[in-house]
Design a protein around this motif. Structure first.
Motif, PDB file in Angstrom:
ATOM      1  N   GLU A 186      31.838 -18.309  35.666  1.00 12.84           N
ATOM      2  CA  GLU A 186      30.341 -17.634  35.315  1.00 12.84           C
ATOM      3  C   GLU A 186      30.360 -16.662  34.265  1.00 12.84           C
ATOM      4  O   GLU A 186      29.457 -16.841  33.194  1.00 12.84           O
ATOM      5  CB  GLU A 186      29.954 -16.508  36.429  1.00 12.84           C
ATOM      6  CG  GLU A 186      28.898 -15.977  36.507  1.00 12.84           C
ATOM      7  CD  GLU A 186      28.576 -15.007  37.571  1.00 12.84           C
ATOM      8  OE1 GLU A 186      27.453 -14.289  37.577  1.00 12.84           O
ATOM      9  OE2 GLU A 186      29.336 -15.009  38.414  1.00 12.84           O
ATOM     10  N   CYS A 187      31.457 -16.075  33.763  1.00  8.87           N
ATOM     11  CA  CYS A 187      31.602 -15.172  32.552  1.00  8.87           C
ATOM     12  C   CYS A 187      31.708 -16.177  31.551  1.00  8.87           C
ATOM     13  O   CYS A 187      30.996 -16.066  30.321  1.00  8.87           O
ATOM     14  CB  CYS A 187      32.980 -14.407  32.669  1.00  8.87           C
ATOM     15  SG  CYS A 187      32.957 -13.172  31.242  1.00  8.87           S
ATOM     16  N   ALA A 190      28.334 -17.391  30.519  1.00 11.65           N
ATOM     17  CA  ALA A 190      27.202 -16.548  29.969  1.00 11.65           C
ATOM     18  C   ALA A 190      27.446 -16.496  28.455  1.00 11.65           C
ATOM     19  O   ALA A 190      26.194 -16.209  28.014  1.00 11.65           O
ATOM     20  CB  ALA A 190      27.686 -15.290  30.594  1.00 11.65           C
ATOM     21  N   TRP A 192      29.494 -14.798  26.181  1.00 14.65           N
ATOM     22  CA  TRP A 192      29.714 -13.555  25.452  1.00 14.65           C
ATOM     23  C   TRP A 192      30.538 -14.219  24.263  1.00 14.65           C
ATOM     24  O   TRP A 192      30.230 -13.237  23.455  1.00 14.65           O
ATOM     25  CB  TRP A 192      30.260 -12.743  26.464  1.00 14.65           C
ATOM     26  CG  TRP A 192      31.833 -12.775  26.554  1.00 14.65           C
ATOM     27  CD1 TRP A 192      32.415 -13.308  27.730  1.00 14.65           C
ATOM     28  CD2 TRP A 192      32.738 -12.199  25.723  1.00 14.65           C
ATOM     29  NE1 TRP A 192      33.841 -12.990  27.552  1.00 14.65           N
ATOM     30  CE2 TRP A 192      34.041 -12.302  26.307  1.00 14.65           C
ATOM     31  CE3 TRP A 192      32.825 -11.493  24.374  1.00 14.65           C
ATOM     32  CZ2 TRP A 192      35.189 -12.052  25.720  1.00 14.65           C
ATOM     33  CZ3 TRP A 192      33.976 -10.955  23.947  1.00 14.65           C
ATOM     34  CH2 TRP A 192      35.113 -11.222  24.439  1.00 14.65           C
ATOM     35  N   MET A 212      27.583  -7.628  26.127  1.00 12.06           N
ATOM     36  CA  MET A 212      27.858  -8.469  27.166  1.00 12.06           C
ATOM     37  C   MET A 212      29.211  -8.249  27.769  1.00 12.06           C
ATOM     38  O   MET A 212      29.763  -8.662  28.707  1.00 12.06           O
ATOM     39  CB  MET A 212      27.854 -10.046  26.926  1.00 12.06           C
ATOM     40  CG  MET A 212      26.440 -10.488  26.364  1.00 12.06           C
ATOM     41  SD  MET A 212      26.130 -12.214  26.065  1.00 12.06           S
ATOM     42  CE  MET A 212      26.587 -13.011  27.525  1.00 12.06           C
ATOM     43  N   SER A 216      29.899  -6.807  31.992  1.00  9.39           N
ATOM     44  CA  SER A 216      30.666  -7.530  33.150  1.00  9.39           C
ATOM     45  C   SER A 216      31.230  -6.414  33.901  1.00  9.39           C
ATOM     46  O   SER A 216      31.885  -5.328  33.720  1.00  9.39           O
ATOM     47  CB  SER A 216      31.696  -8.342  32.299  1.00  9.39           C
ATOM     48  OG  SER A 216      32.469  -9.093  33.364  1.00  9.39           O
TER      49      SER A 216
END
Length: 591
Positions: A186-187, A190, A192, A212, A216
């Motif tokens: 998921e990270c 995203a 970042w 970002m 988290s």
């Protein structure tokens, strides 16, 4: 505030990209409240430092001192080499096999003296083949510019970081997407940290979005994603290992730090443990408070790396303009015109990695796309033995080759040629085009994307083909009058057009060009030949973004011709050279 809203005559900048308006300009500053710090007023640029809290003012002074010491501590030759590296015009690095062998022996000697009792020794006992792999060790030597002692120390830090992030069971294996949990994925998606495009010299760009990191809820996920992205990108390309990469830390607008730079230090130090060669680091900030937050990062940098750090202050447009003078073009950053994050290319890269892990490490990222059906569209460039010259993407590609052919043929060295080739590739990618090649009749997938290095070779071949065609045309007696490429325009010139003639016409567009030449003349003079053309193109782009064109009078009175980009670039370069003889000379046109 856009760069176009500023007074060019009042503007100046130091070597770190920070603008410092004059006292006269500062007297007209409008004071506004900061949305993130309501009790603190905001002034543009360096004047904002006057309103920082005492502790922040001290931090700002520490940063300034550290950056100044880093530059002043270099010899003249080292300073010159540093400028070439951050602008991407340094000489091509050629590895010597015998040097690598010598360095590997030295690396073994240094490791033998420092590995006892630490995590490296445990990794070596678990899998000597993994730890002693030639390709694995060479990554560290390249990262430290073949300094065996520094490479040995970094290998220790690398295994300590890997053990901390992934545990003992994954210490001696390459990390794949299967090793990331659902929160890590998921990270990762995203975005970042993203593997963005390449600069004009072909070096890989990594972009980091500050806020970002802070948002988290699982800081360890962020660092694991950082490890995965950077290691995967370096394993995919030996060229990235050899030539180095560019980091852009972006904290403008919505990506501005909302706390106190939480996570900056941890992730920067983690990145330093990875076998990566940093060619340059750029921080983009739009508030002085964000500049102050870089204090903790600057402190942990080695002096040599600090000398390669540039801080760009201003709006998104201003920062992108400043980055472009270092060969980092706006289209390579995953941001739209409003400063919002773009994820299409990043998710495409993530998909490539997933397919690579599925089919095996030997499958490159572009080849992994064979799991998806690719359908060519009009913006793509198709390589199929010269049978697609009527395809729209190929037409546009050959126009770009034509526009840059004179510059390419007159380039003094291979590095300048590489920059021109990268410009054409980036321009095709910017509009959403790809470079495609038809597969064999036995393949289930008819099309595949051509790897970056192969694309570069094909573009260079296109330049050579055009040179041969031009030579053949001259032998046949075909004329080469440069005015034949001009286009007759309808109507009168626009206010922002630049009109070439015996003397530059004093309309708003020509006045803007005159101001840009004056304001950037010192920067132009300080740059090497291969970099000067970038500054000229940046100046031209500012004119174009304002709706301006480059015109000259036609033979018929009252008619106007639009000058081709290549010819306009030569004339703007001439204006810069004329400026050495004084302002009056810079306004004259040499036909």
């Amino acid at each position: 505030m856009s760069i176009f809203d500023q007074s060019f005559g009042q503007q100046s900048s130091n070597c770190f990209g920070l603008y410092h308006p004059s006292d006269d300009n500062a007297s007209r500053i409008t004071v506004t409240a900061s949305p993130t710090h309501p009790k603190r007023l905001v002034l543009p640029h360096d004047d904002e430092a006057l309103l920082l809290e005492k502790e922040d003012q001290q931090k700002k002074k520490e940063i300034d001192d550290l950056l100044s010491q880093a530059m002043s501590g270099l010899t003249f030759k080292e300073r010159e080499e540093t400028q070439e590296v951050i602008h991407g015009v340094a000489n091509e690095i050629v590895e010597d096999a015998s040097l690598l062998d010598t360095c590997l022996v030295q690396l073994d000697g240094h490791l033998a003296g420092i590995k006892r009792g630490n995590i490296y020794e445990m990794a070596e006992s678990m899998s000597p083949q993994y730890v002693s792999s030639r390709a694995f060790r060479i990554m560290f030597l390249r990262a430290k510019e073949y300094d065996a002692k520094a490479s040995a120390e970094q290998m220790i830090r690398f295994f300590e970081l890997k053990h901390q992030l992934f545990g003992i069971e994954k210490l001696v294996k390459d990390i794949t997407m299967d090793d990331l949990d659902e929160h890590d994925i998921e990270c990762l998606k995203a975005g970042w940290v993203q593997v963005a495009g390449r600069d004009r010299s072909g070096r890989q760009i990594f972009v980091f979005f500050g806020s970002m990191i802070e948002s988290s809820k699982r800081p360890k996920c962020v660092t694991r994603v950082l490890y995965f992205v950077m290691m995967r990108a370096m394993q995919q390309s030996e060229e990235t290992q050899i030539r180095g990469n560019i980091s852009v830390w972006y904290t403008n607008g919505d990506f501005r730090s909302k706390t106190n730079g939480k996570g900056y230090f941890e992730n920067f130090t983690a990145a330093q443990a990875l076998p990566q060669k940093k060619a340059a680091i750029h921080f983009c900030v739009d508030e002085m408070r964000q500049f102050v937050l870089t204090n903790v990062v600057v402190k942990v940098m080695q002096s040599k790396l600090r000398a390669r750090l540039r801080i760009h202050f201003g709006s998104q447009t201003e920062c992108q303009y400043q980055l472009s003078t270092y060969g980092i073009m706006p289209q390579t950053l995953p941001l739209d015109a409003n400063g919002s994050l773009l994820l299409d290319q990043h998710l495409h890269w993530v998909h490539c990695c997933a397919m690579e892990d599925k089919f095996g490490r030997s499958v490159s990222a572009p080849e992994a796309l064979e799991s998806s059906i690719i359908t060519p569209h009009q913006k793509d460039v198709i390589f199929t033995g010269g049978k697609n010259k009527n395809h729209e993407g190929n037409k546009r590609f050959y126009v770009l080759v034509h526009e840059h052919s004179q510059e390419y043929d007159s380039s003094g060295n291979d590095e300048q040629k590489r920059q021109i080739v990268s410009t054409i590739i980036d321009e095709t990618h910017r509009i959403g085009g790809r470079f495609l090649q038809k597969q064999g009749t036995q393949s289930k997938v008819p099309w595949k994307e051509v790897p970056y290095d192969d694309v570069r070779r094909k573009v260079m071949q296109a330049f050579r083909n055009r040179r041969r065609q031009s030579h053949f045309s001259r032998q046949k007696g075909v004329g080469t009058n440069p005015t034949n490429n001009c286009v007759l325009i309808q109507g009168e010139p626009r206010p922002n057009d630049v009109i070439f003639g015996r003397v530059i016409q004093r309309n708003p567009g020509s006045e803007l060009l005159h101001r840009l030449i004056k304001d950037h003349f010192e920067e132009y003079e300080a740059l090497n030949r291969g970099v000067k053309i970038r500054l000229v193109e940046t100046v031209m782009q500012i004119i174009t973004d304002q709706g301006g064109r480059f015109l000259q009078p036609a033979s018929e009175e009252g008619r106007w011709l639009e000058v081709p980009k290549e010819s306009a670039r030569e004339r703007v370069s001439k204006y810069f050279r004329n400026h050495r003889r004084g302002p009056s000379s810079s306004s004259k046109h040499v036909r």
